[in-house]
Design an enzyme around this catalytic site. Structure first.
Site, PDB file in Angstrom:
ATOM      1  N   SER A   1      19.686  28.161  -4.904  1.00  0.00           N
ATOM      2  CA  SER A   1      19.300  28.426  -6.288  1.00  0.00           C
ATOM      3  C   SER A   1      20.169  27.613  -7.230  1.00  0.00           C
ATOM      4  O   SER A   1      21.358  27.369  -6.953  1.00  0.00           O
ATOM      5  CB  SER A   1      19.475  29.916  -6.606  1.00  0.00           C
ATOM      6  OG  SER A   1      19.360  30.159  -8.002  1.00  0.00           O
TER       7      SER A   1
ATOM      8  N   TYR B   1      23.863  37.814  -6.464  1.00  0.00           N
ATOM      9  CA  TYR B   1      22.827  36.952  -5.902  1.00  0.00           C
ATOM     10  C   TYR B   1      23.333  35.520  -5.774  1.00  0.00           C
ATOM     11  O   TYR B   1      23.159  34.871  -4.728  1.00  0.00           O
ATOM     12  CB  TYR B   1      21.589  36.996  -6.806  1.00  0.00           C
ATOM     13  CG  TYR B   1      20.524  35.977  -6.484  1.00  0.00           C
ATOM     14  CD1 TYR B   1      19.653  36.168  -5.428  1.00  0.00           C
ATOM     15  CD2 TYR B   1      20.390  34.811  -7.255  1.00  0.00           C
ATOM     16  CE1 TYR B   1      18.660  35.232  -5.133  1.00  0.00           C
ATOM     17  CE2 TYR B   1      19.411  33.879  -6.967  1.00  0.00           C
ATOM     18  CZ  TYR B   1      18.550  34.089  -5.911  1.00  0.00           C
ATOM     19  OH  TYR B   1      17.578  33.154  -5.628  1.00  0.00           O
TER      20      TYR B   1
END
Length: 254
Positions: free
Chosen positions: A148, A161
């Site tokens: 990400s 995350y």
């Protein structure tokens, strides 16, 4: 059909979003694709139907990741499918670790239970999926992990995350060195804001704000990322390993 004809692929979390686009693209390039889903069997079967309707080959595999026995369940389904649809040959050429869950809560509201779930699904599962996949992956295989842009771009709502995605990036660096002698490449693709079916993408004002973060002034489409993954899965990427590929549409350019 393209240069993946005769190859086999597993894409985790491929019943929707980037995973679905990746499964469809790899199938379009000729691969037999195992479409993994965690809970939505209907969506996964829809992906398989679409792939087959376009002349490709695919089968669905259900397995809840992040729980005891998850990798055993996953590969029991993968190997059964490869045996059936791959004319009796159980070999996995391409692994795409795409499945993941997000937190979406402020740091002070992140519970130990949520933290453990994020790491179990996003970091632990990919490690052991790779470990298991190597038993049936021939020399010259491909491993692609979806990270990400949040490992480079701050969002305090997703600290835990982002930590998990930082962990998965280390898989590429260290496994690339370990698997180099076998000609297996291991790389990371980091998407930015990508249209994924979330209701926020139906709000024009929100989309405009998100689009402004990209150098191209638009949000990403799943196919934008799938095309990058397809390149890494191809023979053209044979000299690329241990790499971090920014697929954020220039968001990380600042």
């Amino acid at each position: 059909m393209g240069d993946l004809t005769g190859k086999t692929a597993l894409v985790t979390g491929s019943s929707r979003g980037i995973g679905r686009a990746t499964a469809e693209r790899l199938a379009r390039d000729g691969a037999l694709v195992a479409v993994h889903y965690g809970s939505d069997a209907v969506a996964a079967e829809d992906v398989v139907t679409c792939i087959e309707g376009a002349g490709g080959r695919a089968f669905s595999v259900g397995a809840t990741l992040g729980v005891p026995g998850d990798v055993d369940v996953l590969f029991a389904g993968v190997e059964a499918g490869l045996d059936k649809y791959g004319a009796g040959e159980v070999s996995l050429d391409i692994l795409v670790n795409n499945a993941g869950v997000m937190g979406g809560v402020p740091p002070e509201e992140t519970t130990p239970e949520l933290f453990d779930e994020l790491f179990a699904v996003n970091a632990k599962a990919p490690f052991f999926i790779i470990q298991r996949a190597l038993r049936i992956m021939p020399d010259g295989g491909r491993v692609i992990n979806i990270s990400s842009g949040l490992t480079r771009f701050a969002n305090p709502q997703e600290i835990a995350y982002a930590m998990t995605k930082g962990a998965i990036e280390m898989l590429a660096l260290h496994y690339a060195k370990y698997l180099g002698p076998r000609g297996i490449t291991v790389n990371t693709v980091a998407p930015g804001i990508t249209r994924n079916g979330h209701p926020v993408f139906d709000i024009p004002e929100a989309v405009a704000q998100m689009a402004a973060l990209s150098a191209f002034n638009r949000v990403g489409e799943p196919g934008d990322v799938a095309d990058v993954v397809a390149f890494l899965a191809s023979d053209e990427a044979r000299w690329v390993t241990g790499a971090f590929l920014d697929a954020t549409g220039g968001t990380l350019a600042g």
